[in-house]
Design a protein around this motif. Structure first.
Motif, PDB file in Angstrom:
ATOM      1  N   PHE A  38       0.830  -1.198   0.000  1.00 44.87           N
ATOM      2  CA  PHE A  38       0.000   0.000   0.000  1.00 44.87           C
ATOM      3  C   PHE A  38       0.870   1.255   0.000  1.00 44.87           C
ATOM      4  O   PHE A  38       1.884   1.329   0.701  1.00 44.87           O
ATOM      5  CB  PHE A  38      -0.904   0.051   1.233  1.00 44.87           C
ATOM      6  CG  PHE A  38      -2.063  -0.896   1.197  1.00 44.87           C
ATOM      7  CD1 PHE A  38      -2.037  -2.068   1.944  1.00 44.87           C
ATOM      8  CD2 PHE A  38      -3.185  -0.619   0.431  1.00 44.87           C
ATOM      9  CE1 PHE A  38      -3.102  -2.946   1.922  1.00 44.87           C
ATOM     10  CE2 PHE A  38      -4.260  -1.490   0.398  1.00 44.87           C
ATOM     11  CZ  PHE A  38      -4.213  -2.660   1.148  1.00 44.87           C
ATOM     12  N   CYS A  39       0.399   2.220  -0.758  1.00 52.01           N
ATOM     13  CA  CYS A  39       0.912   3.569  -0.712  1.00 52.01           C
ATOM     14  C   CYS A  39      -0.130   4.403   0.037  1.00 52.01           C
ATOM     15  O   CYS A  39      -1.342   4.219  -0.177  1.00 52.01           O
ATOM     16  CB  CYS A  39       1.088   4.074  -2.144  1.00 52.01           C
ATOM     17  SG  CYS A  39       1.304   5.833  -2.338  1.00 52.01           S
ATOM     18  N   ALA A  40       0.299   5.298   0.909  1.00 52.98           N
ATOM     19  CA  ALA A  40      -0.630   6.156   1.645  1.00 52.98           C
ATOM     20  C   ALA A  40      -0.058   7.555   1.718  1.00 52.98           C
ATOM     21  O   ALA A  40       1.141   7.735   1.929  1.00 52.98           O
ATOM     22  CB  ALA A  40      -0.869   5.609   3.051  1.00 52.98           C
ATOM     23  N   VAL A  41      -0.930   8.552   1.535  1.00 47.57           N
ATOM     24  CA  VAL A  41      -0.484   9.942   1.552  1.00 47.57           C
ATOM     25  C   VAL A  41      -1.262  10.736   2.588  1.00 47.57           C
ATOM     26  O   VAL A  41      -2.364  10.364   3.003  1.00 47.57           O
ATOM     27  CB  VAL A  41      -0.645  10.605   0.168  1.00 47.57           C
ATOM     28  CG1 VAL A  41       0.128   9.841  -0.890  1.00 47.57           C
ATOM     29  CG2 VAL A  41      -2.097  10.748  -0.222  1.00 47.57           C
ATOM     30  N   ASP A  42      -0.669  11.845   2.967  1.00 49.34           N
ATOM     31  CA  ASP A  42      -1.237  12.732   3.967  1.00 49.34           C
ATOM     32  C   ASP A  42      -1.041  14.147   3.453  1.00 49.34           C
ATOM     33  O   ASP A  42       0.074  14.510   3.075  1.00 49.34           O
ATOM     34  CB  ASP A  42      -0.527  12.484   5.287  1.00 49.34           C
ATOM     35  CG  ASP A  42      -0.683  13.606   6.281  1.00 49.34           C
ATOM     36  OD1 ASP A  42       0.131  13.662   7.218  1.00 49.34           O
ATOM     37  OD2 ASP A  42      -1.611  14.417   6.139  1.00 49.34           O
ATOM     38  N   MET A  43      -2.128  14.937   3.439  1.00 51.76           N
ATOM     39  CA  MET A  43      -2.036  16.267   2.856  1.00 51.76           C
ATOM     40  C   MET A  43      -1.499  17.305   3.817  1.00 51.76           C
ATOM     41  O   MET A  43      -1.339  18.473   3.452  1.00 51.76           O
ATOM     42  CB  MET A  43      -3.405  16.689   2.329  1.00 51.76           C
ATOM     43  CG  MET A  43      -3.854  15.855   1.154  1.00 51.76           C
ATOM     44  SD  MET A  43      -5.444  16.389   0.529  1.00 51.76           S
ATOM     45  CE  MET A  43      -5.006  17.995  -0.141  1.00 51.76           C
ATOM     46  N   GLY A  44      -1.230  16.912   5.059  1.00 48.11           N
ATOM     47  CA  GLY A  44      -0.660  17.854   6.001  1.00 48.11           C
ATOM     48  C   GLY A  44      -1.713  18.476   6.886  1.00 48.11           C
ATOM     49  O   GLY A  44      -2.866  18.074   6.869  1.00 48.11           O
ATOM     50  N   GLY A  45      -1.304  19.439   7.694  1.00 50.65           N
ATOM     51  CA  GLY A  45      -2.205  20.016   8.669  1.00 50.65           C
ATOM     52  C   GLY A  45      -2.193  19.178   9.925  1.00 50.65           C
ATOM     53  O   GLY A  45      -1.467  18.208  10.046  1.00 50.65           O
ATOM     54  N   SER A  46      -3.044  19.545  10.877  1.00 52.11           N
ATOM     55  CA  SER A  46      -3.013  18.874  12.169  1.00 52.11           C
ATOM     56  C   SER A  46      -3.698  17.520  12.154  1.00 52.11           C
ATOM     57  O   SER A  46      -3.520  16.726  13.058  1.00 52.11           O
ATOM     58  CB  SER A  46      -3.675  19.767  13.216  1.00 52.11           C
ATOM     59  OG  SER A  46      -5.036  19.983  12.870  1.00 52.11           O
ATOM     60  N   GLN A  47      -4.497  17.245  11.119  1.00 44.17           N
ATOM     61  CA  GLN A  47      -5.246  15.988  11.135  1.00 44.17           C
ATOM     62  C   GLN A  47      -4.344  14.783  10.967  1.00 44.17           C
ATOM     63  O   GLN A  47      -4.437  13.832  11.720  1.00 44.17           O
ATOM     64  CB  GLN A  47      -6.311  15.999  10.033  1.00 44.17           C
ATOM     65  CG  GLN A  47      -7.485  16.879  10.323  1.00 44.17           C
ATOM     66  CD  GLN A  47      -8.658  16.565   9.430  1.00 44.17           C
ATOM     67  OE1 GLN A  47      -8.690  15.531   8.787  1.00 44.17           O
ATOM     68  NE2 GLN A  47      -9.620  17.447   9.390  1.00 44.17           N
ATOM     69  N   GLY A  48      -3.510  14.833   9.967  1.00 43.71           N
ATOM     70  CA  GLY A  48      -2.573  13.731   9.774  1.00 43.71           C
ATOM     71  C   GLY A  48      -3.209  12.429   9.418  1.00 43.71           C
ATOM     72  O   GLY A  48      -2.672  11.376   9.742  1.00 43.71           O
ATOM     73  N   ASN A  49      -4.365  12.438   8.753  1.00 43.55           N
ATOM     74  CA  ASN A  49      -4.963  11.175   8.359  1.00 43.55           C
ATOM     75  C   ASN A  49      -4.395  10.728   7.025  1.00 43.55           C
ATOM     76  O   ASN A  49      -4.233  11.518   6.100  1.00 43.55           O
ATOM     77  CB  ASN A  49      -6.475  11.280   8.288  1.00 43.55           C
ATOM     78  CG  ASN A  49      -6.963  12.392   7.387  1.00 43.55           C
ATOM     79  OD1 ASN A  49      -6.777  13.559   7.707  1.00 43.55           O
ATOM     80  ND2 ASN A  49      -7.559  12.021   6.265  1.00 43.55           N
ATOM     81  N   LEU A  50      -4.083   9.429   6.962  1.00 40.46           N
ATOM     82  CA  LEU A  50      -3.535   8.849   5.750  1.00 40.46           C
ATOM     83  C   LEU A  50      -4.650   8.416   4.809  1.00 40.46           C
ATOM     84  O   LEU A  50      -5.650   7.849   5.238  1.00 40.46           O
ATOM     85  CB  LEU A  50      -2.664   7.645   6.098  1.00 40.46           C
ATOM     86  CG  LEU A  50      -1.343   7.942   6.808  1.00 40.46           C
ATOM     87  CD1 LEU A  50      -0.693   6.662   7.280  1.00 40.46           C
ATOM     88  CD2 LEU A  50      -0.405   8.706   5.890  1.00 40.46           C
ATOM     89  N   ILE A  51      -4.443   8.672   3.520  1.00 39.86           N
ATOM     90  CA  ILE A  51      -5.354   8.220   2.483  1.00 39.86           C
ATOM     91  C   ILE A  51      -4.617   7.154   1.689  1.00 39.86           C
ATOM     92  O   ILE A  51      -3.539   7.412   1.137  1.00 39.86           O
ATOM     93  CB  ILE A  51      -5.773   9.387   1.575  1.00 39.86           C
ATOM     94  CG1 ILE A  51      -6.493  10.448   2.423  1.00 39.86           C
ATOM     95  CG2 ILE A  51      -6.673   8.894   0.447  1.00 39.86           C
ATOM     96  CD1 ILE A  51      -6.631  11.782   1.749  1.00 39.86           C
ATOM     97  N   PHE A  52      -5.210   5.970   1.665  1.00 38.50           N
ATOM     98  CA  PHE A  52      -4.565   4.814   1.075  1.00 38.50           C
ATOM     99  C   PHE A  52      -5.045   4.573  -0.350  1.00 38.50           C
ATOM    100  O   PHE A  52      -6.204   4.826  -0.688  1.00 38.50           O
ATOM    101  CB  PHE A  52      -4.894   3.555   1.891  1.00 38.50           C
ATOM    102  CG  PHE A  52      -4.131   3.437   3.176  1.00 38.50           C
ATOM    103  CD1 PHE A  52      -4.477   4.183   4.283  1.00 38.50           C
ATOM    104  CD2 PHE A  52      -3.060   2.560   3.282  1.00 38.50           C
ATOM    105  CE1 PHE A  52      -3.773   4.075   5.477  1.00 38.50           C
ATOM    106  CE2 PHE A  52      -2.360   2.436   4.462  1.00 38.50           C
ATOM    107  CZ  PHE A  52      -2.715   3.198   5.563  1.00 38.50           C
ATOM    108  N   GLY A  53      -4.135   4.027  -1.170  1.00 41.47           N
ATOM    109  CA  GLY A  53      -4.540   3.457  -2.428  1.00 41.47           C
ATOM    110  C   GLY A  53      -5.162   2.083  -2.203  1.00 41.47           C
ATOM    111  O   GLY A  53      -5.243   1.606  -1.073  1.00 41.47           O
TER     112      GLY A  53
END
Lengths: 110, 112
Positions: free
Chosen positions: A86-101
């Motif tokens: 899996f690749c996962a990205v995070d757009m930044g900010g305080s949330q820090g939630n990862l969005i997975f492929g």
């Protein structure tokens, strides 16, 4: 929201072969991680690589943030490399939630 | 050092019941996030907590709730379970939001 696309969805290799897995993302990201999910479901950290190139043994990864993609290279594959990547990205900010492929399912045959 | 630990590892519940899943982060980590992974898909973000405050919430119904305790451990609660809640629930910890995250082994929930 940001889209994360991984290719190929499935990959079958003979032991000893090399492979390249790709991750494309649709927006600028603050964080990018590669994981290997083992058959028991645990996500194993491979790389934390928001940009640049890293190597760890037979594995290496490159992220080109300006072009919004990342590549995971596996050399001299072994049967123990089988599983879902899996690749996962995070757009930044305080949330820090990862969005997975959706992952790449790799099967390495002996 | 211990990694992220989750309990229980497996759980079977009946529709309509309530479930509580637990997570202990890596020592020194203050952020805990929860993810749901259904078969064949990547994990989906449910909640993130940092310093005991909710910092993010994914697109999940109000039946899902969570909290973080003073020792930074966390609970995920799901009420009125549906068959569709059957999934692997993963907990991730990080020093703070937006940096490298580390995952526990997950809790596999089956709703019958």
């Amino acid at each position: 929201g940001i889209q994360v696309e991984q290719s190929p969805p499935d990959l079958i290799l003979q032991e000893g072969a090399n492979s390249t897995l790709r991750c494309n993302f649709s927006d600028s990201v603050n964080n990018l991680q590669w994981f290997h999910q083992n058959p028991w479901g645990q996500l194993i950290n491979l790389f934390y690589i928001p940009s640049g190139t890293k190597q760890n043994g037979r594995l290496s990864a490159t992220t080109v943030a300006t072009e919004r993609y990342s590549l995971l290279y596996i050399s001299s594959s072994q049967t123990t490399d089988s599983g879902v990547y899996f690749c996962a990205v995070d757009m930044g900010g305080s949330q820090g939630n990862l969005i997975f492929g959706k992952g790449t399912k790799l099967s390495v045959k002996p | 050092d211990a990694g992220v630990t989750q309990s229980p590892t497996h759980l079977i519940k009946t529709r309509g019941q309530h479930v509580t899943l637990r997570c202990s982060p890596i020592s020194g980590h203050k952020s805990v996030s929860w993810y749901q992974q259904v078969l064949g898909q990547g994990p989906q973000f449910i909640f993130q907590y940092y310093e005991k405050e909710e910092r993010g919430r994914g697109n999940f119904p109000d039946r899902f709730s969570a909290r973080q305790f003073p020792n930074y451990s966390s609970e995920l609660n799901v009420n009125a379970l549906l068959l569709g809640d059957s999934a692997l629930y993963l907990c991730a910890s990080s020093y703070q939001g937006g940096v490298e995250a580390f995952f526990g082994q997950g809790t596999r929930l089956t709703v019958v």
